[in-house]
Design a protein around this motif. Structure first.
Motif, PDB file in Angstrom:
ATOM      1  N   GLY A  92       0.805  -1.172  -0.135  1.00 30.44           N
ATOM      2  CA  GLY A  92      -0.077  -0.050  -0.107  1.00 30.44           C
ATOM      3  C   GLY A  92       0.937   1.304   0.066  1.00 30.44           C
ATOM      4  N   GLN A  93       1.788   1.249   0.909  1.00 27.44           N
ATOM      5  CA  GLN A  93       2.710   2.411   0.645  1.00 27.44           C
ATOM      6  C   GLN A  93       3.475   2.521  -0.467  1.00 27.44           C
ATOM      7  OE1 GLN A  93       5.385   2.485   4.368  1.00 27.44           O
ATOM      8  NE2 GLN A  93       3.540   2.602   5.740  1.00 27.44           N
ATOM      9  N   GLU A 101      -5.767   5.706   3.684  1.00 21.29           N
ATOM     10  CA  GLU A 101      -6.364   4.471   3.160  1.00 21.29           C
ATOM     11  C   GLU A 101      -7.823   4.247   2.803  1.00 21.29           C
ATOM     12  OE1 GLU A 101      -5.902  -0.214   4.773  1.00 21.29           O
ATOM     13  OE2 GLU A 101      -5.070   1.439   5.962  1.00 21.29           O
ATOM     14  N   ARG A 104      -8.259   5.702  -0.770  1.00 17.17           N
ATOM     15  CA  ARG A 104      -7.257   5.071  -2.063  1.00 17.17           C
ATOM     16  C   ARG A 104      -8.032   4.761  -3.068  1.00 17.17           C
ATOM     17  NH1 ARG A 104      -2.797   1.636   1.587  1.00 17.17           N
ATOM     18  NH2 ARG A 104      -1.721   3.466   2.502  1.00 17.17           N
TER      19      ARG A 104
END
Length: 371
Positions: A92-93, A101, A104
């Motif tokens: 995710g990063q 989050e 996103r």
């Protein structure tokens, strides 16, 4: 048995397959790999090197790799191959940076809309292309509000945009904005107006003589000294401006080379037809110059996209910055190979795609380069 003496009317003779002695994989190998003693030696050496490298690389990257673990120690307990668990945990990063989050989905939607905006630009046979191009022109504004917020969307600070998303935003914006600016600079450098020509030459030579990292430092620190007190100038926006003008200077020189390759008779013919300067440039000169300049332009774009990793030096966290931050975690220290290989794959996919499209465009426009 086929009657080879049969006569056909002009234009009706069927297409026959090429002779077996001039076609097929064996002929290709004989022509490209074993055509001379030197080529035979190089081919055998290459095969031997691949034999030494490929099996071990596949063993490390796939067969002995660990995909699910909570730390480097757990990876080593399960196997001695690559520890892709780090990429899984930090995926995710890697892709979004510190983007919230729960928001996103906006980045994912932006990626889909971006691909749709590319269709009429890269494919001239797209259905309803003229209307579709209107959407492509509006996409930068749609993308900005979708990424940053506003108009009813929850605002997101640009400092939270990171990971590979930041690389793509900087790269795509720089590519899209620098091409028209570079063309104008190239035309200005060849202008008959002394002031315009001098200003363009000074701008191009100064920007090309300064490293990009120096311009980024100016954008991140020194630019604030020239702004009125209390003025806020978004750092990402400053980086976008610097990257754009840096790329435009190089594009200008590439396009100028294409313009110089066009025979003077083309311009004279346009003048004889009564076309004005901008008409002759748009209809006669620039289309030919840009065809010639395609390889150089794409090469500049590929270099620009890779240079987006330099933003890590001024405090922005791109994909490479996320990887370095992950390696500073005590749980994942010592996994530099996995981080840099994964980052390299992300950039390779984009750069290779640009390169292949360049080859397709060259063949389509008949630039005269044989492949």
């Amino acid at each position: 048995m086929t009657d080879t003496t049969e006569r056909y009317e002009p234009g009706t003779h069927p297409d026959l397959p090429p002779p077996m002695a001039t076609h097929g994989p064996i002929v290709w190998m004989r022509k490209h790999l074993f055509s001379s003693p030197l080529n035979i030696a190089l081919t055998l050496v290459s095969i031997y090197l691949l034999y030494l490298i490929v099996p071990g690389a596949l063993q490390w990257a796939f067969f002995d790799a660990v995909w699910d673990a909570g730390s480097r120690a757990e990876c080593r307990e399960q196997g001695q191959g690559a520890c892709w668990a780090l990429v899984d945990v930090r995926f995710g990063q890697f892709m979004y940076g510190f983007y919230p989050e729960h928001l996103r989905w906006r980045v994912d939607l932006l990626a889909v809309l971006f691909l749709l905006a590319l269709v009429p630009i890269l494919w001239d046979k797209a259905p309803f292309r003229s209307r579709w191009l209107i959407y492509s022109c509006l996409f930068p504004f749609i993308g900005y509000f979708l990424l940053v917020g506003g108009l009813g969307l929850e605002p997101v600070e640009t400092s939270k945009i990171g990971g590979f998303t930041l690389n793509v935003v900087i790269g795509v914006t720089g590519i899209a904005a620098s091409l028209p600016l570079g063309i104008l600079l190239a035309l200005g450098r060849r202008s008959n107006m002394p002031i315009v020509r001098t200003l363009c030459v000074m701008f191009i030579e100064f920007i090309r003589g300064v490293p990009l990292i120096a311009l980024l430092f100016v954008a991140s620190t020194m630019l604030n000294y020239f702004l009125p007190p209390g003025t806020t100038f978004d750092l990402v926006l400053r980086v976008l401006i610097m990257v754009t003008i840096f790329s435009a200077a190089y594009i200008a020189e590439v396009v100028r080379g294409g313009l110089q390759a066009i025979p003077k008779g083309q311009t004279e013919a346009a003048d004889a037809m009564g076309l004005r300067y901008w008409q002759s440039m748009r209809l006669v000169v620039l289309p030919q110059a840009l065809k010639i300049s395609i390889p150089g332009i794409v090469n500049t774009f590929v270099g620009l996209f890779k240079d987006t990793t330099l933003v890590i030096i001024i405090g922005l966290t791109d994909a490479l910055g996320v990887g370095r931050a992950a390696l500073s975690d005590a749980k994942w220290q010592g996994l530099a190979w996995e981080v840099y290989v994964f980052t390299a794959i992300l950039f390779f996919i984009c750069c290779f795609g640009m390169s292949r499209y360049s080859i397709y465009l060259e063949k389509k426009l008949h630039t005269g380069h044989k492949r």
